[in-house]
Design a protein around this motif. Structure first.
Motif, short mmCIF file in Angstrom:
data_model
loop_
_atom_site.label_atom_id
_atom_site.label_comp_id
_atom_site.label_asym_id
_atom_site.label_seq_id
_atom_site.Cartn_x
_atom_site.Cartn_y
_atom_site.Cartn_z
N MET A 1 -14.54 -6.93 -3.91
CA MET A 1 -13.30 -6.80 -4.69
C MET A 1 -13.65 -6.76 -6.16
O MET A 1 -14.54 -7.47 -6.62
CB MET A 1 -12.39 -7.98 -4.38
CG MET A 1 -11.02 -7.86 -5.04
SD MET A 1 -10.01 -9.32 -4.68
CE MET A 1 -9.99 -9.23 -2.89
N TYR B 1 -8.25 6.78 -2.46
CA TYR B 1 -8.09 5.36 -2.14
C TYR B 1 -9.33 4.80 -1.45
O TYR B 1 -9.68 3.63 -1.64
CB TYR B 1 -6.86 5.15 -1.27
CG TYR B 1 -6.54 3.70 -1.01
CD1 TYR B 1 -6.01 2.90 -2.03
CD2 TYR B 1 -6.78 3.10 0.21
CE1 TYR B 1 -5.73 1.56 -1.82
CE2 TYR B 1 -6.50 1.77 0.44
CZ TYR B 1 -5.97 1.00 -0.58
OH TYR B 1 -5.70 -0.33 -0.37
N TYR C 1 -10.25 1.31 -3.27
CA TYR C 1 -9.54 0.21 -2.63
C TYR C 1 -10.08 -1.16 -3.05
O TYR C 1 -9.35 -2.16 -3.05
CB TYR C 1 -9.59 0.34 -1.10
CG TYR C 1 -10.92 -0.06 -0.49
CD1 TYR C 1 -11.12 -1.35 0.01
CD2 TYR C 1 -11.98 0.84 -0.41
CE1 TYR C 1 -12.33 -1.73 0.57
CE2 TYR C 1 -13.19 0.48 0.13
CZ TYR C 1 -13.37 -0.80 0.63
OH TYR C 1 -14.56 -1.16 1.16
N LYS C 2 -11.36 -1.21 -3.44
CA LYS C 2 -11.94 -2.50 -3.83
C LYS C 2 -11.27 -3.07 -5.08
O LYS C 2 -11.33 -4.28 -5.31
CB LYS C 2 -13.44 -2.36 -4.06
CG LYS C 2 -14.23 -2.10 -2.78
CD LYS C 2 -15.72 -2.04 -3.06
CE LYS C 2 -16.52 -1.80 -1.78
NZ LYS C 2 -17.97 -1.73 -2.04
N LYS D 1 -1.76 -0.91 -1.36
CA LYS D 1 -1.69 0.55 -1.51
C LYS D 1 -0.23 0.92 -1.76
O LYS D 1 0.68 0.35 -1.16
CB LYS D 1 -2.18 1.25 -0.24
CG LYS D 1 -2.22 2.77 -0.37
CD LYS D 1 -2.75 3.41 0.90
CE LYS D 1 -2.82 4.93 0.76
NZ LYS D 1 -3.30 5.58 1.99
N CYS E 1 0.26 -4.11 2.04
CA CYS E 1 -1.01 -4.83 2.15
C CYS E 1 -1.54 -4.64 3.56
O CYS E 1 -0.78 -4.73 4.54
CB CYS E 1 -0.81 -6.32 1.85
SG CYS E 1 -2.32 -7.31 1.99
N HIS F 1 -5.84 -5.56 0.90
CA HIS F 1 -5.81 -4.67 -0.25
C HIS F 1 -4.47 -3.94 -0.28
O HIS F 1 -3.91 -3.58 0.76
CB HIS F 1 -6.95 -3.64 -0.16
CG HIS F 1 -8.31 -4.26 -0.21
ND1 HIS F 1 -8.96 -4.71 0.92
CD2 HIS F 1 -9.13 -4.52 -1.26
CE1 HIS F 1 -10.14 -5.21 0.58
NE2 HIS F 1 -10.27 -5.10 -0.74
N CYS G 1 -8.10 -2.92 -5.51
CA CYS G 1 -6.68 -3.10 -5.14
C CYS G 1 -6.45 -4.38 -4.36
O CYS G 1 -5.58 -4.44 -3.49
CB CYS G 1 -6.21 -1.89 -4.32
SG CYS G 1 -6.36 -0.31 -5.17
N GLY G 2 -7.27 -5.39 -4.62
CA GLY G 2 -7.14 -6.63 -3.88
C GLY G 2 -5.79 -7.29 -4.05
O GLY G 2 -5.24 -7.36 -5.15
N CYS G 3 -5.24 -7.77 -2.95
CA CYS G 3 -3.94 -8.45 -2.96
C CYS G 3 -4.13 -9.92 -3.31
O CYS G 3 -5.20 -10.50 -3.08
CB CYS G 3 -3.29 -8.30 -1.59
SG CYS G 3 -1.69 -9.14 -1.43
#
Length: 441
Positions: free
Chosen positions: A1, A112, A116-117, A129, A61, A127, A119-121
């Motif tokens: 992440m 993406y 995506y790394k 989107k 997520c 992650h 885009c951590g939740c």
């Protein structure tokens, strides 16, 4: 992440009153909380009312057990999206993409998978989107952008739409279009107030409606924004519907294939203002396609034309308008949508290698700052010097950017400085004649 500043909010689930959720921006730095916009003392500025999601963006997520939330304030999402785009700029093949390509590909699989790394939740196990299929509940609005409200006496009030709202296109399948085309699923589009997120370039934003007998309505997510006249002097047409794009494949009916939104604040988009002010100074409310010479209306807001504008260092036709851009003489040129798509026998092919020119991937309704015909040379003849006719590049060599092919470069053989890759269209191309049009004795 990707590294991000610790906020002390990770893995914390806030308990909200019924009917509310909290802005789930991953950094925890909600702009509303910093500015306390639209809240009263004692109210949580990060709270989002679930019955009014017009100014929000929904995300998903990939952790099915995530309870952090699914909505962000639009300004919070925009700021977070910029950090993800900055990360994407450092990733693999995305390093060679233009800013526009990175923005177009970010929330599709193509981009993406690389980003995506970043885009951590906040749940710490998934992650985020952007949900490209989501449309927030729209307010009641007419085509002129006024929202009607009912007061306590029953009389209608009218107020102007907030400039930050983004109406989308709601398109309904109809059986017969006014131009005589019989299409059971052609789209008749009109504005409806909504602040929906932009759609993906590769993932269609059209609801899945398949088959000629389907009765379900489909929605095309093409946001719009109030714009200023941009020096247009009122000579340009106001676009009231988007039915002219019905001939496009459904996967192109989205805001990445069709330019619909200003990039500047409050409609001050440099590209739009440049085009409209240039045409207004010439008294032109229509332009001609350089391939088929069809006249096209110019509209006062995006999409500006049913085709695309581009700038070329060469005047391909008399209808091209001379302009000065950064001290260089350029010519404002346009190609219509039908010629870009190559429909109805409008295709052109290279005279030397017989390869068809394809403009179907170009964004409609906007302008490219380079010659779109020179941008992708198909054979050695296209890269030869305009003076000595020897190759300026090695046949296997390619320049870094599409715009590089429109710049002046020296010939390595005769040292002549010229825009060698920009050739006259009549020299490069010939019209393709469909086999069905050949008459047999």
């Amino acid at each position: 992440m990707a590294p991000r500043r610790a906020t002390g909010m990770d893995n914390v689930v806030a308990i909200e009153p019924s009917g509310y959720t909290r802005c789930c921006v991953p950094s925890g730095d909600c702009l509303r909380a910093q500015q306390r916009v639209g809240t009263n003392p004692g109210e949580d500025p990060m709270a989002i009312a679930l019955d009014d999601l017009r100014d929000t963006v929904r995300v998903t997520c990939n952790n099915d057990l995530c309870t952090v939330g699914r909505y962000m304030h639009r300004e919070c999402f925009d700021q977070w999206e910029q950090t993800v785009l900055s990360y994407l700029k450092t990733c693999g093949r995305a390093r060679s993409w233009s800013e526009r390509q990175r923005h177009q590909n970010l929330w599709t699989k193509k981009g993406y998978d690389l980003a995506y790394k970043a885009c951590g939740c906040r749940c710490g196990r998934g992650h985020l989107k952007k949900d490209l299929d989501w449309m927030p509940p729209p307010p009641t609005a007419n085509i002129f952008g006024r929202i009607e409200e009912i007061d306590t006496t029953g009389a209608k009030k009218k107020k102007r739409r907030n400039r930050n709202s983004r109406p989308s296109l709601t398109c309904m399948p109809i059986g017969h279009m006014g131009d005589g085309r019989n299409r059971t699923e052609s789209l008749s589009c009109s504005s409806s107030g909504s602040s929906s997120p932009p759609a993906s370039g590769s993932e269609p934003s059209v609801s899945p409606v398949h088959g000629a007998h389907s009765k379900k309505k489909s929605k095309v997510d093409i946001p719009d924004r109030v714009r200023i006249a941009g020096g247009a002097n009122g000579i340009f047409t106001r676009r009231l519907d988007f039915s002219s794009f019905n001939s496009l494949p459904r996967n192109k009916l989205n805001s990445y294939q069709i330019k619909t939104e200003d990039e500047g604040n409050h409609g001050n988009d440099d590209t739009r203002c440049f085009i409209l002010s240039t045409l207004a100074s010439q008294g032109r409310s229509k332009v001609r396609c350089i391939l088929c010479e069809e006249q096209l209306l110019v509209f006062d807001r995006y999409p500006l034309v049913d085709g695309t504008f581009f700038l070329s260092p060469r005047q391909h036709a008399k209808s091209c308008i001379e302009v000065k851009v950064e001290g260089r003489t350029q010519f404002l040129t346009v190609v219509c949508m039908a010629c870009l798509e190559g429909v109805n026998g409008r295709a052109i092919v290279c005279r030397f290698c017989n390869q068809k020119w394809d403009g179907s991937s170009l964004i409609l309704g906007s302008m490219y700052s380079y010659d779109i015909f020179a941008a992708m040379p198909c054979c050695t003849e296209r890269i030869k010097c305009n003076s000595c006719y020897k190759p300026v590049l090695h046949p296997a060599q390619r320049l870094n950017f599409f715009s590089d092919y429109s710049h002046m470069v020296p010939c390595p053989h005769c040292r002549t400085m010229d825009t060698h890759f920009v050739k006259p269209l009549g020299f490069c191309y010939t019209r393709h004649v469909p086999r069905t049009s050949i008459l047999w004795p």
